[in-house]
Design a protein around this motif. Sequence first.
Motif, PDB file in Angstrom:
ATOM      1  N   THR A   1       0.532  -1.198  -0.435  1.00 25.72           N
ATOM      2  CA  THR A   1      -0.468  -0.062   0.105  1.00 25.72           C
ATOM      3  C   THR A   1       1.203   0.725   0.168  1.00 25.72           C
ATOM      4  O   THR A   1       0.056   2.043  -0.162  1.00 25.72           O
ATOM      5  CB  THR A   1      -1.032  -0.225   1.428  1.00 25.72           C
ATOM      6  OG1 THR A   1      -0.162  -0.461   2.416  1.00 25.72           O
ATOM      7  CG2 THR A   1      -2.105  -0.775   1.229  1.00 25.72           C
ATOM      8  N   TYR A   2       2.247   1.181   0.066  1.00 27.04           N
ATOM      9  CA  TYR A   2       2.953   2.109   0.418  1.00 27.04           C
ATOM     10  C   TYR A   2       2.968   2.852   1.062  1.00 27.04           C
ATOM     11  O   TYR A   2       3.059   4.086   1.257  1.00 27.04           O
ATOM     12  CB  TYR A   2       2.491   2.949  -1.676  1.00 27.04           C
ATOM     13  CG  TYR A   2       2.674   2.674  -2.385  1.00 27.04           C
ATOM     14  CD1 TYR A   2       4.536   1.698  -3.031  1.00 27.04           C
ATOM     15  CD2 TYR A   2       1.894   2.176  -3.692  1.00 27.04           C
ATOM     16  CE1 TYR A   2       3.970   1.046  -4.181  1.00 27.04           C
ATOM     17  CE2 TYR A   2       2.465   1.568  -5.129  1.00 27.04           C
ATOM     18  CZ  TYR A   2       3.572   1.050  -5.233  1.00 27.04           C
ATOM     19  OH  TYR A   2       3.381   0.033  -6.518  1.00 27.04           O
ATOM     20  N   ASN A   3       2.724   2.381   1.782  1.00 29.01           N
ATOM     21  CA  ASN A   3       2.775   3.310   2.869  1.00 29.01           C
ATOM     22  C   ASN A   3       3.865   2.750   4.530  1.00 29.01           C
ATOM     23  O   ASN A   3       3.120   3.349   5.740  1.00 29.01           O
ATOM     24  CB  ASN A   3       1.757   3.722   4.023  1.00 29.01           C
ATOM     25  CG  ASN A   3       0.709   2.056   4.275  1.00 29.01           C
ATOM     26  OD1 ASN A   3       1.079   1.210   4.562  1.00 29.01           O
ATOM     27  ND2 ASN A   3      -0.183   2.214   5.220  1.00 29.01           N
ATOM     28  N   GLY A   4       4.514   2.355   4.004  1.00 34.07           N
ATOM     29  CA  GLY A   4       5.315   1.469   4.956  1.00 34.07           C
ATOM     30  C   GLY A   4       6.852   1.094   4.498  1.00 34.07           C
ATOM     31  O   GLY A   4       6.391   0.620   3.452  1.00 34.07           O
ATOM     32  N   LEU A   5       7.479   0.674   5.181  1.00 32.25           N
ATOM     33  CA  LEU A   5       8.223  -0.672   4.242  1.00 32.25           C
ATOM     34  C   LEU A   5       8.458  -2.351   5.192  1.00 32.25           C
ATOM     35  O   LEU A   5       8.042  -2.089   5.913  1.00 32.25           O
ATOM     36  CB  LEU A   5      10.121  -0.126   4.708  1.00 32.25           C
ATOM     37  CG  LEU A   5      10.342   1.202   4.195  1.00 32.25           C
ATOM     38  CD1 LEU A   5      12.179   1.244   4.688  1.00 32.25           C
ATOM     39  CD2 LEU A   5      10.585   1.104   2.758  1.00 32.25           C
ATOM     40  N   ILE A   6       8.620  -3.184   4.466  1.00 33.26           N
ATOM     41  CA  ILE A   6       8.729  -4.439   4.911  1.00 33.26           C
ATOM     42  C   ILE A   6      10.130  -4.827   5.735  1.00 33.26           C
ATOM     43  O   ILE A   6       9.755  -6.114   6.122  1.00 33.26           O
ATOM     44  CB  ILE A   6       8.460  -5.332   3.613  1.00 33.26           C
ATOM     45  CG1 ILE A   6       9.243  -5.534   2.815  1.00 33.26           C
ATOM     46  CG2 ILE A   6       6.764  -4.706   3.569  1.00 33.26           C
ATOM     47  CD1 ILE A   6       9.400  -6.388   1.961  1.00 33.26           C
TER      48      ILE A   6
ATOM     49  N   THR B   1      17.102  -2.207   9.343  1.00 33.33           N
ATOM     50  CA  THR B   1      18.327  -3.323   8.462  1.00 33.33           C
ATOM     51  C   THR B   1      17.622  -2.689   7.532  1.00 33.33           C
ATOM     52  O   THR B   1      16.580  -1.823   7.337  1.00 33.33           O
ATOM     53  CB  THR B   1      17.798  -4.316   8.986  1.00 33.33           C
ATOM     54  OG1 THR B   1      18.787  -5.316   7.407  1.00 33.33           O
ATOM     55  CG2 THR B   1      16.743  -4.866   7.802  1.00 33.33           C
ATOM     56  N   SER B   2      18.295  -2.272   6.139  1.00 34.44           N
ATOM     57  CA  SER B   2      17.528  -1.746   5.206  1.00 34.44           C
ATOM     58  C   SER B   2      17.694  -2.853   3.688  1.00 34.44           C
ATOM     59  O   SER B   2      18.298  -3.782   3.951  1.00 34.44           O
ATOM     60  CB  SER B   2      18.302  -0.937   4.361  1.00 34.44           C
ATOM     61  OG  SER B   2      19.344  -1.067   4.171  1.00 34.44           O
ATOM     62  N   ALA B   3      16.875  -2.887   2.819  1.00 37.00           N
ATOM     63  CA  ALA B   3      17.550  -3.476   1.519  1.00 37.00           C
ATOM     64  C   ALA B   3      18.729  -4.185   0.913  1.00 37.00           C
ATOM     65  O   ALA B   3      19.376  -5.437   0.858  1.00 37.00           O
ATOM     66  CB  ALA B   3      16.410  -3.364   0.261  1.00 37.00           C
ATOM     67  N   ALA B   4      19.398  -2.940   1.698  1.00 31.95           N
ATOM     68  CA  ALA B   4      20.967  -2.803   0.395  1.00 31.95           C
ATOM     69  C   ALA B   4      21.545  -3.486   1.901  1.00 31.95           C
ATOM     70  O   ALA B   4      22.762  -4.136   1.747  1.00 31.95           O
ATOM     71  CB  ALA B   4      21.972  -1.370   0.807  1.00 31.95           C
ATOM     72  N   GLU B   5      21.447  -3.098   3.619  1.00 35.08           N
ATOM     73  CA  GLU B   5      22.201  -4.364   4.142  1.00 35.08           C
ATOM     74  C   GLU B   5      21.947  -5.343   4.258  1.00 35.08           C
ATOM     75  O   GLU B   5      22.551  -6.967   4.110  1.00 35.08           O
ATOM     76  CB  GLU B   5      21.857  -3.761   5.964  1.00 35.08           C
ATOM     77  CG  GLU B   5      22.227  -2.492   6.091  1.00 35.08           C
ATOM     78  CD  GLU B   5      22.159  -1.917   6.695  1.00 35.08           C
ATOM     79  OE1 GLU B   5      22.477  -1.705   8.058  1.00 35.08           O
ATOM     80  OE2 GLU B   5      20.896  -1.080   7.283  1.00 35.08           O
ATOM     81  N   GLU B   6      20.500  -6.261   3.558  1.00 35.65           N
ATOM     82  CA  GLU B   6      19.733  -7.537   3.540  1.00 35.65           C
ATOM     83  C   GLU B   6      20.888  -8.021   2.420  1.00 35.65           C
ATOM     84  O   GLU B   6      21.034  -9.292   2.598  1.00 35.65           O
ATOM     85  CB  GLU B   6      18.394  -7.909   3.416  1.00 35.65           C
ATOM     86  CG  GLU B   6      17.716  -6.970   4.811  1.00 35.65           C
ATOM     87  CD  GLU B   6      18.255  -8.508   6.008  1.00 35.65           C
ATOM     88  OE1 GLU B   6      18.095  -9.286   5.558  1.00 35.65           O
ATOM     89  OE2 GLU B   6      18.336  -7.465   6.624  1.00 35.65           O
TER      90      GLU B   6
END
Length: 220
Positions: free
Chosen positions: A108-113, A118-123
């Motif tokens: 719904t573009y109102n938050g991050l999963i 952490t972050s997508a980059a760190e993952e």
Amino acid sequence: MSTKQTIAIIGATGNMGSAIAKSLSKSNNRLLLFANHQDKVKSVVDEIITGNPSAEVEAIACPVNASWEADIIIFAVPFAAEKDLAKAINEVANQKIVISISNPLNETYNGLITAPDTSAAEELQKLLPNAKVVKTFNTIFAANFASPVIDGKQVDAFVAGNDEAAMETVSELVKTAGLNPIVAGDLSVSRTLENMALLLIRLTMKYNYNWLAGWKVLHN
């Protein structure tokens, strides 16, 4: 003239992947493009060559081969697709720069999963322990690559990573794309950058910026 690099763009037919490919094809770099639909990749290659006959760009049928030949690997795929891709290229990404452009948005573009710590980059860095993961282009809309100057100001692209030399190389690439690079800090700063992207998307939807908007740090 910056050093010639071979750049693999994985997911080269998406909005972002194709925009990055077209933008970087204006440089003296060699581009290797991969996506699941080869016919679509060939269309992107043809489009680039039509606009710039001297561009060094080719379609590659396998992401592992593209990554193996590359100095820099750009993950232009959705966050959900990164895990399998990282698994496939892990060995060939050894000591290479891998650019994370994704934003782990919810439906719904109102938050991050991703969790707040952490972050997508760190993952991605955890999945590719021997690669040099650098975050950039995630706060940039696809249209910005064709129009990197908005309202007379050059759009800023933030760069975050744990390897200084890799960030310098990526900053040069950002300049090649016509954007202004700002080194924002280590890879953990990606958490902030991914939230900045979320905010920009939300503002764009709220105020109808027409997907041509960007961040600019004003200073004297």
